[in-house]
Design a protein around this motif. Sequence first.
Motif, PDB file in Angstrom:
ATOM      1  N   GLN A 339      26.520  39.402  46.077  1.00 53.82           N
ATOM      2  CA  GLN A 339      27.572  38.383  45.995  1.00 53.82           C
ATOM      3  C   GLN A 339      26.986  37.059  45.536  1.00 53.82           C
ATOM      4  O   GLN A 339      25.840  36.720  45.843  1.00 53.82           O
ATOM      5  CB  GLN A 339      28.315  38.267  47.332  1.00 53.82           C
ATOM      6  N   THR A 340      27.775  36.287  44.792  1.00 53.16           N
ATOM      7  CA  THR A 340      27.276  35.013  44.245  1.00 53.16           C
ATOM      8  C   THR A 340      28.198  33.845  44.623  1.00 53.16           C
ATOM      9  O   THR A 340      28.148  32.795  44.002  1.00 53.16           O
ATOM     10  CB  THR A 340      27.169  35.109  42.701  1.00 53.16           C
ATOM     11  N   SER A 341      29.048  34.035  45.649  1.00 54.10           N
ATOM     12  CA  SER A 341      30.048  33.015  45.983  1.00 54.10           C
ATOM     13  C   SER A 341      29.761  32.263  47.267  1.00 54.10           C
ATOM     14  O   SER A 341      29.977  31.061  47.350  1.00 54.10           O
ATOM     15  CB  SER A 341      31.437  33.658  46.117  1.00 54.10           C
ATOM     16  N   SER A 382      38.040  44.277  38.153  1.00 55.99           N
ATOM     17  CA  SER A 382      36.696  44.868  38.072  1.00 55.99           C
ATOM     18  C   SER A 382      36.327  45.160  36.624  1.00 55.99           C
ATOM     19  O   SER A 382      37.190  45.256  35.749  1.00 55.99           O
ATOM     20  CB  SER A 382      36.651  46.178  38.866  1.00 55.99           C
ATOM     21  N   GLY A 383      35.023  45.281  36.408  1.00 59.84           N
ATOM     22  CA  GLY A 383      34.488  45.688  35.112  1.00 59.84           C
ATOM     23  C   GLY A 383      33.288  46.571  35.353  1.00 59.84           C
ATOM     24  O   GLY A 383      32.998  46.937  36.491  1.00 59.84           O
ATOM     25  N   SER A 384      32.567  46.914  34.308  1.00 61.06           N
ATOM     26  CA  SER A 384      31.444  47.845  34.469  1.00 61.06           C
ATOM     27  C   SER A 384      30.311  47.271  35.321  1.00 61.06           C
ATOM     28  O   SER A 384      29.507  48.007  35.869  1.00 61.06           O
ATOM     29  CB  SER A 384      30.902  48.257  33.096  1.00 61.06           C
ATOM     30  N   THR A 385      30.256  45.926  35.470  1.00 63.25           N
ATOM     31  CA  THR A 385      29.150  45.319  36.229  1.00 63.25           C
ATOM     32  C   THR A 385      29.622  44.375  37.343  1.00 63.25           C
ATOM     33  O   THR A 385      28.800  43.713  37.973  1.00 63.25           O
ATOM     34  CB  THR A 385      28.229  44.511  35.294  1.00 63.25           C
ATOM     35  N   TYR A 386      30.945  44.296  37.570  1.00 61.69           N
ATOM     36  CA  TYR A 386      31.409  43.308  38.555  1.00 61.69           C
ATOM     37  C   TYR A 386      32.677  43.744  39.293  1.00 61.69           C
ATOM     38  O   TYR A 386      33.400  44.637  38.867  1.00 61.69           O
ATOM     39  CB  TYR A 386      31.677  41.960  37.866  1.00 61.69           C
ATOM     40  N   HIS A 388      35.651  41.191  41.284  1.00 67.59           N
ATOM     41  CA  HIS A 388      36.059  39.850  41.683  1.00 67.59           C
ATOM     42  C   HIS A 388      37.363  39.921  42.471  1.00 67.59           C
ATOM     43  O   HIS A 388      38.230  40.740  42.161  1.00 67.59           O
ATOM     44  CB  HIS A 388      36.290  38.952  40.453  1.00 67.59           C
ATOM     45  N   MET A 389      37.512  39.048  43.470  1.00 67.77           N
ATOM     46  CA  MET A 389      38.798  38.967  44.172  1.00 67.77           C
ATOM     47  C   MET A 389      39.080  37.515  44.557  1.00 67.77           C
ATOM     48  O   MET A 389      38.158  36.704  44.703  1.00 67.77           O
ATOM     49  CB  MET A 389      38.813  39.862  45.404  1.00 67.77           C
ATOM     50  N   LEU A 401      32.947  36.640  44.224  1.00 71.74           N
ATOM     51  CA  LEU A 401      32.420  37.326  43.035  1.00 71.74           C
ATOM     52  C   LEU A 401      31.271  38.253  43.422  1.00 71.74           C
ATOM     53  O   LEU A 401      30.359  37.854  44.139  1.00 71.74           O
ATOM     54  CB  LEU A 401      31.929  36.298  42.001  1.00 71.74           C
ATOM     55  N   CYS A 402      31.341  39.477  42.918  1.00 67.39           N
ATOM     56  CA  CYS A 402      30.297  40.472  43.237  1.00 67.39           C
ATOM     57  C   CYS A 402      29.747  41.097  41.967  1.00 67.39           C
ATOM     58  O   CYS A 402      30.488  41.331  41.010  1.00 67.39           O
ATOM     59  CB  CYS A 402      30.864  41.616  44.085  1.00 67.39           C
ATOM     60  N   GLU A 403      28.470  41.421  42.012  1.00 73.02           N
ATOM     61  CA  GLU A 403      27.839  42.214  40.949  1.00 73.02           C
ATOM     62  C   GLU A 403      27.681  43.636  41.487  1.00 73.02           C
ATOM     63  O   GLU A 403      27.047  43.844  42.519  1.00 73.02           O
ATOM     64  CB  GLU A 403      26.465  41.638  40.592  1.00 73.02           C
ATOM     65  N   THR A 404      28.275  44.591  40.806  1.00 72.29           N
ATOM     66  CA  THR A 404      28.199  45.994  41.221  1.00 72.29           C
ATOM     67  C   THR A 404      28.628  46.904  40.076  1.00 72.29           C
ATOM     68  O   THR A 404      29.450  46.515  39.252  1.00 72.29           O
ATOM     69  CB  THR A 404      29.106  46.270  42.452  1.00 72.29           C
ATOM     70  N   SER A 405      28.065  48.101  40.050  1.00 69.47           N
ATOM     71  CA  SER A 405      28.494  49.094  39.040  1.00 69.47           C
ATOM     72  C   SER A 405      29.657  49.933  39.581  1.00 69.47           C
ATOM     73  O   SER A 405      30.195  50.777  38.884  1.00 69.47           O
ATOM     74  CB  SER A 405      27.322  50.002  38.664  1.00 69.47           C
ATOM     75  N   LEU A 406      30.022  49.705  40.872  1.00 69.85           N
ATOM     76  CA  LEU A 406      31.093  50.497  41.496  1.00 69.85           C
ATOM     77  C   LEU A 406      32.393  49.698  41.659  1.00 69.85           C
ATOM     78  O   LEU A 406      33.254  50.050  42.462  1.00 69.85           O
ATOM     79  CB  LEU A 406      30.633  51.007  42.865  1.00 69.85           C
ATOM     80  N   GLY A 407      32.518  48.627  40.870  1.00 68.89           N
ATOM     81  CA  GLY A 407      33.724  47.803  40.930  1.00 68.89           C
ATOM     82  C   GLY A 407      34.990  48.605  40.685  1.00 68.89           C
ATOM     83  O   GLY A 407      36.021  48.375  41.320  1.00 68.89           O
ATOM     84  N   TYR A 408      34.922  49.578  39.775  1.00 70.97           N
ATOM     85  CA  TYR A 408      36.103  50.401  39.450  1.00 70.97           C
ATOM     86  C   TYR A 408      36.587  51.174  40.676  1.00 70.97           C
ATOM     87  O   TYR A 408      37.796  51.359  40.872  1.00 70.97           O
ATOM     88  CB  TYR A 408      35.779  51.363  38.292  1.00 70.97           C
TER      89      TYR A 408
END
Length: 437
Positions: A339-341, A382-386, A388-389, A401-408
């Motif tokens: 997380q970056t928030s 979500s996207g391939s690398t993030y 957000h909510m 904001l989150c960085e993750t490959s499992l956002g989908y």
Amino acid sequence: MGDYPAKQMQSPLDHTDQIFGPATKHEELRDEIYCQIMKQMTSNNTRFSMEHGWQLLWLCCGLFPPSQSLLKHTQRFLESRRREPLASDCLQRLQSSLRMEPRKLPPHQVELDAIQQNSTQIFHKIHFPNDTDEVFEVGTNTRIRDLIQNISKKLDLASADGFSIFVKTHDKVLSLTDTDYFFDSLRQITDWSKKSKRIKDGGPVNVQYHVFFMRKLWFNVIPGRDTEADLIFHFPQELPKYLRGYHVSTKEEMVNIAALLFRISVNNDKTQLVTIPKMLKELVPADQLKAMSENEWKKTITAAYNKQASMTVEEAKVAFLKAVFRWPTFGCAFFEVKQTSEEKFPDIVRIAVSKQGLTIIHPKTKEVLANHPFNHLANWCSGSTYFHMTIGSLAKGKKFLCETSLGYKMDDLITSYVTMYLRERKAAQTRNQRFDL
């Protein structure tokens, strides 16, 4: 159909894509496809060509119907050739496609394989979390929700609610939308996977996939109420989360559960008690293995195992679920994200998604850092690398904001829970309106 020499070697799927692909997108081309197939089958004495023609017409009748102006001619064509093995089946499929929405994509390889074997029944293997599988009949116009109902009925589950069909490819596990056609969904996923693999590896690729049936939404799940669901789904889906150390549990609870898991593994074979130290990773949460020495674990697990002497393996699995059910994290899906928030939170947090909403957890201490019910979420994406909510209102809400490959996966799960609650609220309002009347 083989009446003209092909310029280049193409697979049967390439041919059917070429024929039906544009027509699934553009309604005005559909009559043209019917006309061309029937025209090429008229006064055609080549058996090989006719066999392929009937296969094409069978596929066509299941994808989309002709227009009203061509419908009578198509029916007459099929009725005048009733002696042909596929003619009556084509007629049935034609009638069915008139009542259904047209398919969105050309036939899947599984459909093509079946009709090339002159089989009008299509079967597909479905895998379950307890490492078993069964074959189910899936028609051209079978929707995901139909398949869910069929599987639930065959497995004798108390309810189909909360279950979903998933497709696992080399790098993703995707949940299928209830209202979509099964083969359209499969086609979409395998095409997308092929495309990404082709970009990565270069050249044509073959996509391996598996279809799973699992619980997706954990609501109205009470261990012991539906033993079939407990044994096939709930136990094998909850066990890995427990062993990964996602729950907060006391030493006493862990010893009791370890004894249950040991019984599930060895049943009543007491000679296996000596193997407990080697089996600890299969019995105790990963982050708690050093809470006691191997000998202490063995001693306490053995004592608990002896107290459970009259229990069967099935009963032990239900007892495991009843133990985990007492914790607020039962039935959660867990995601480790960066997380970056929030400055006060660690960089890596664990997000638990459940029927209550989202819980942000410290991955090491397991302390709850924040709770966000679904009605507090203004939006999410979500996207391939993030992932957000926005929490609160859209205008004044706080972004997370989150960085993750499992956002989908997170996106899909939250959407599914919210949709379920909206559906329930709508049903309750309808019931109240009827009561008022």
